[in-house]
Design a protein around this motif. Structure first.
Motif, PDB file in Angstrom:
ATOM      1  N   GLN A 197      -2.947 -30.135  38.041  1.00 21.13           N
ATOM      2  CA  GLN A 197      -2.473 -31.794  38.173  1.00 21.13           C
ATOM      3  C   GLN A 197      -1.071 -31.614  39.076  1.00 21.13           C
ATOM      4  O   GLN A 197      -0.632 -32.179  39.697  1.00 21.13           O
ATOM      5  CB  GLN A 197      -2.410 -32.454  37.029  1.00 21.13           C
ATOM      6  N   SER A 198      -0.177 -30.754  38.139  1.00 21.10           N
ATOM      7  CA  SER A 198       1.025 -30.161  38.801  1.00 21.10           C
ATOM      8  C   SER A 198       1.302 -28.878  38.122  1.00 21.10           C
ATOM      9  O   SER A 198       0.551 -28.430  37.396  1.00 21.10           O
ATOM     10  CB  SER A 198       2.101 -31.261  38.115  1.00 21.10           C
ATOM     11  N   SER A 199       2.410 -28.347  38.651  1.00 17.78           N
ATOM     12  CA  SER A 199       2.941 -27.071  37.857  1.00 17.78           C
ATOM     13  C   SER A 199       2.825 -26.969  36.384  1.00 17.78           C
ATOM     14  O   SER A 199       2.839 -25.887  35.780  1.00 17.78           O
ATOM     15  CB  SER A 199       4.218 -26.412  38.553  1.00 17.78           C
ATOM     16  N   GLN A 200       2.991 -28.265  35.645  1.00 17.66           N
ATOM     17  CA  GLN A 200       3.169 -28.078  34.410  1.00 17.66           C
ATOM     18  C   GLN A 200       1.969 -28.607  33.630  1.00 17.66           C
ATOM     19  O   GLN A 200       1.726 -28.354  32.580  1.00 17.66           O
ATOM     20  CB  GLN A 200       4.305 -29.228  34.052  1.00 17.66           C
ATOM     21  N   ALA A 252      -4.964 -21.684  30.319  1.00 13.97           N
ATOM     22  CA  ALA A 252      -3.890 -22.762  31.006  1.00 13.97           C
ATOM     23  C   ALA A 252      -2.635 -22.344  30.406  1.00 13.97           C
ATOM     24  O   ALA A 252      -1.501 -22.171  31.036  1.00 13.97           O
ATOM     25  CB  ALA A 252      -4.320 -24.060  30.475  1.00 13.97           C
ATOM     26  N   LYS A 253      -2.715 -21.908  29.123  1.00 15.63           N
ATOM     27  CA  LYS A 253      -0.981 -21.440  28.593  1.00 15.63           C
ATOM     28  C   LYS A 253      -0.720 -20.160  29.174  1.00 15.63           C
ATOM     29  O   LYS A 253       0.346 -19.814  29.725  1.00 15.63           O
ATOM     30  CB  LYS A 253      -1.484 -21.316  27.219  1.00 15.63           C
ATOM     31  N   GLN A 254      -1.735 -19.061  29.415  1.00 16.80           N
ATOM     32  CA  GLN A 254      -1.477 -17.912  30.182  1.00 16.80           C
ATOM     33  C   GLN A 254      -0.793 -18.124  31.747  1.00 16.80           C
ATOM     34  O   GLN A 254      -0.078 -17.414  32.234  1.00 16.80           O
ATOM     35  CB  GLN A 254      -2.667 -16.836  30.385  1.00 16.80           C
ATOM     36  N   GLN A 255      -1.388 -19.524  32.324  1.00 11.95           N
ATOM     37  CA  GLN A 255      -1.083 -19.725  33.655  1.00 11.95           C
ATOM     38  C   GLN A 255       0.478 -20.364  33.945  1.00 11.95           C
ATOM     39  O   GLN A 255       0.816 -20.568  34.923  1.00 11.95           O
ATOM     40  CB  GLN A 255      -2.097 -20.437  34.503  1.00 11.95           C
ATOM     41  N   GLY A 256       0.852 -20.736  32.575  1.00 10.83           N
ATOM     42  CA  GLY A 256       2.344 -21.334  32.531  1.00 10.83           C
ATOM     43  C   GLY A 256       2.091 -23.010  32.481  1.00 10.83           C
ATOM     44  O   GLY A 256       3.138 -23.401  32.527  1.00 10.83           O
ATOM     45  N   TYR A 257       1.128 -23.469  32.278  1.00 11.00           N
ATOM     46  CA  TYR A 257       1.164 -25.050  32.138  1.00 11.00           C
ATOM     47  C   TYR A 257       1.689 -25.208  30.786  1.00 11.00           C
ATOM     48  O   TYR A 257       1.458 -24.494  29.827  1.00 11.00           O
ATOM     49  CB  TYR A 257      -0.513 -25.357  32.215  1.00 11.00           C
ATOM     50  N   ILE A 283      -2.338 -29.953  28.747  1.00 19.10           N
ATOM     51  CA  ILE A 283      -3.583 -30.405  29.108  1.00 19.10           C
ATOM     52  C   ILE A 283      -3.856 -31.746  29.077  1.00 19.10           C
ATOM     53  O   ILE A 283      -3.815 -32.366  28.023  1.00 19.10           O
ATOM     54  CB  ILE A 283      -4.797 -29.354  28.436  1.00 19.10           C
ATOM     55  N   ASN A 284      -4.171 -32.366  29.999  1.00 14.91           N
ATOM     56  CA  ASN A 284      -4.837 -33.764  30.100  1.00 14.91           C
ATOM     57  C   ASN A 284      -6.325 -33.943  30.050  1.00 14.91           C
ATOM     58  O   ASN A 284      -7.092 -32.919  30.893  1.00 14.91           O
ATOM     59  CB  ASN A 284      -4.063 -34.533  31.197  1.00 14.91           C
ATOM     60  N   VAL A 285      -6.919 -34.838  29.306  1.00 15.29           N
ATOM     61  CA  VAL A 285      -8.351 -35.159  29.580  1.00 15.29           C
ATOM     62  C   VAL A 285      -8.768 -36.677  29.331  1.00 15.29           C
ATOM     63  O   VAL A 285      -7.928 -37.438  28.901  1.00 15.29           O
ATOM     64  CB  VAL A 285      -9.042 -34.576  28.093  1.00 15.29           C
ATOM     65  N   LYS A 286      -9.741 -37.022  30.071  1.00 18.63           N
ATOM     66  CA  LYS A 286     -10.089 -38.301  29.839  1.00 18.63           C
ATOM     67  C   LYS A 286     -11.536 -38.541  29.593  1.00 18.63           C
ATOM     68  O   LYS A 286     -12.368 -37.702  30.229  1.00 18.63           O
ATOM     69  CB  LYS A 286      -9.916 -38.976  31.373  1.00 18.63           C
ATOM     70  N   THR A 287     -11.819 -39.306  28.450  1.00 20.82           N
ATOM     71  CA  THR A 287     -13.355 -39.596  28.140  1.00 20.82           C
ATOM     72  C   THR A 287     -13.261 -41.180  28.229  1.00 20.82           C
ATOM     73  O   THR A 287     -12.330 -41.921  28.107  1.00 20.82           O
ATOM     74  CB  THR A 287     -13.427 -38.624  26.750  1.00 20.82           C
ATOM     75  N   ARG A 288     -14.656 -41.541  27.478  1.00 25.16           N
ATOM     76  CA  ARG A 288     -14.955 -42.912  27.211  1.00 25.16           C
ATOM     77  C   ARG A 288     -15.413 -43.020  25.804  1.00 25.16           C
ATOM     78  O   ARG A 288     -15.890 -42.069  25.032  1.00 25.16           O
ATOM     79  CB  ARG A 288     -16.164 -43.091  28.287  1.00 25.16           C
ATOM     80  N   ASN A 289     -15.127 -44.309  25.363  1.00 23.69           N
ATOM     81  CA  ASN A 289     -15.529 -44.637  24.262  1.00 23.69           C
ATOM     82  C   ASN A 289     -17.086 -44.186  23.597  1.00 23.69           C
ATOM     83  O   ASN A 289     -17.524 -43.890  22.590  1.00 23.69           O
ATOM     84  CB  ASN A 289     -15.356 -46.177  23.831  1.00 23.69           C
TER      85      ASN A 289
END
Length: 145
Positions: free
Chosen positions: A62-65, A95-100, A103-109
C-alpha cells in the motif's frame, strides 16, 4: 498428521484455488488480480495439504511502510488443519523481511472465523464501515510488525 507446505505462487496457480472458495460472492478473475496487483510489490502464497492445493493468500504494497492483505481463504475440504494460520504467519514473516512496518486487512462481520483469527494474532480494529445489512459491515484491522 497431514503435511502442510506453503510457497509463493503465480496468479495462474492461485486462481483455481481462489475460485473454489465458496465465501467469495463473485468469482475472482485473472484480470481482477492483475488490475489489483499492477505495478505494486506483491506476494501470492499457496498452501498445500498432502500435496493438494488447500488455500491462498494474496497481498500487496500500500505504501513503503504498509502491506495490504487483500484476499485469502482455505478450501472447505482443507479447513481445520491450520492452513489459514500458516498462511498468515508466512505473509507476516515475508512482509517484515521486506521492511514493512504494518499489515492492513479488511473483512466483514459475516466472517467470524477471520475476525477471531485476526484478533488472536494481535491485529487491532482501526475502523469500521456500516452497511444496511450488518453482516456486510466492513471491519478494518492493522497490525504493527
Amino acid at each position: 498428521m497431514s503435511h502442510l507446505e506453503i510457497r509463493s505462487a503465480s496468479i495462474e496457480e492461485a486462481l483455481p484455488v481462489l475460485q473454489a472458495i465458496p465465501e467469495f460472492a463473485s468469482p475472482v478473475t485473472h484480470s481482477d488480480v492483475i488490475a489489483r496487483l499492477d505495478g505494486k510489490r506483491s506476494l501470492i502464497l499457496i498452501a498445500f495439504v498432502d500435496g493438494q492445493a488447500a488455500g491462498i493468500k494474496i497481498g500487496y504494497e500500500q505504501s513503503s511502510q504498509q502491506f495490504y492483505s487483500w484476499l485469502g481463504g482455505v478450501l472447505p475440504s482443507a479447513r481445520g488443519y491450520g492452513v489459514a494460520q500458516a498462511l498468515l504467519n508466512e505473509q507476516e514473516k515475508w512482509a517484515k523481511q521486506q521492511g514493512y512496518q504494518s499489515i492492513n486487512v479488511k473483512t466483514r462481520n459475516q466472517f467470524p472465523q477471520m475476525i477471531h483469527m485476526l484478533v488472536k494474532n494481535r491485529y487491532l480494529i482501526v475502523a469500521t464501515e456500516p452497511y444496511p445489512n450488518s453482516l456486510e459491515n466492513r471491519i478494518y484491522f492493522q497490525k504493527t510488525i
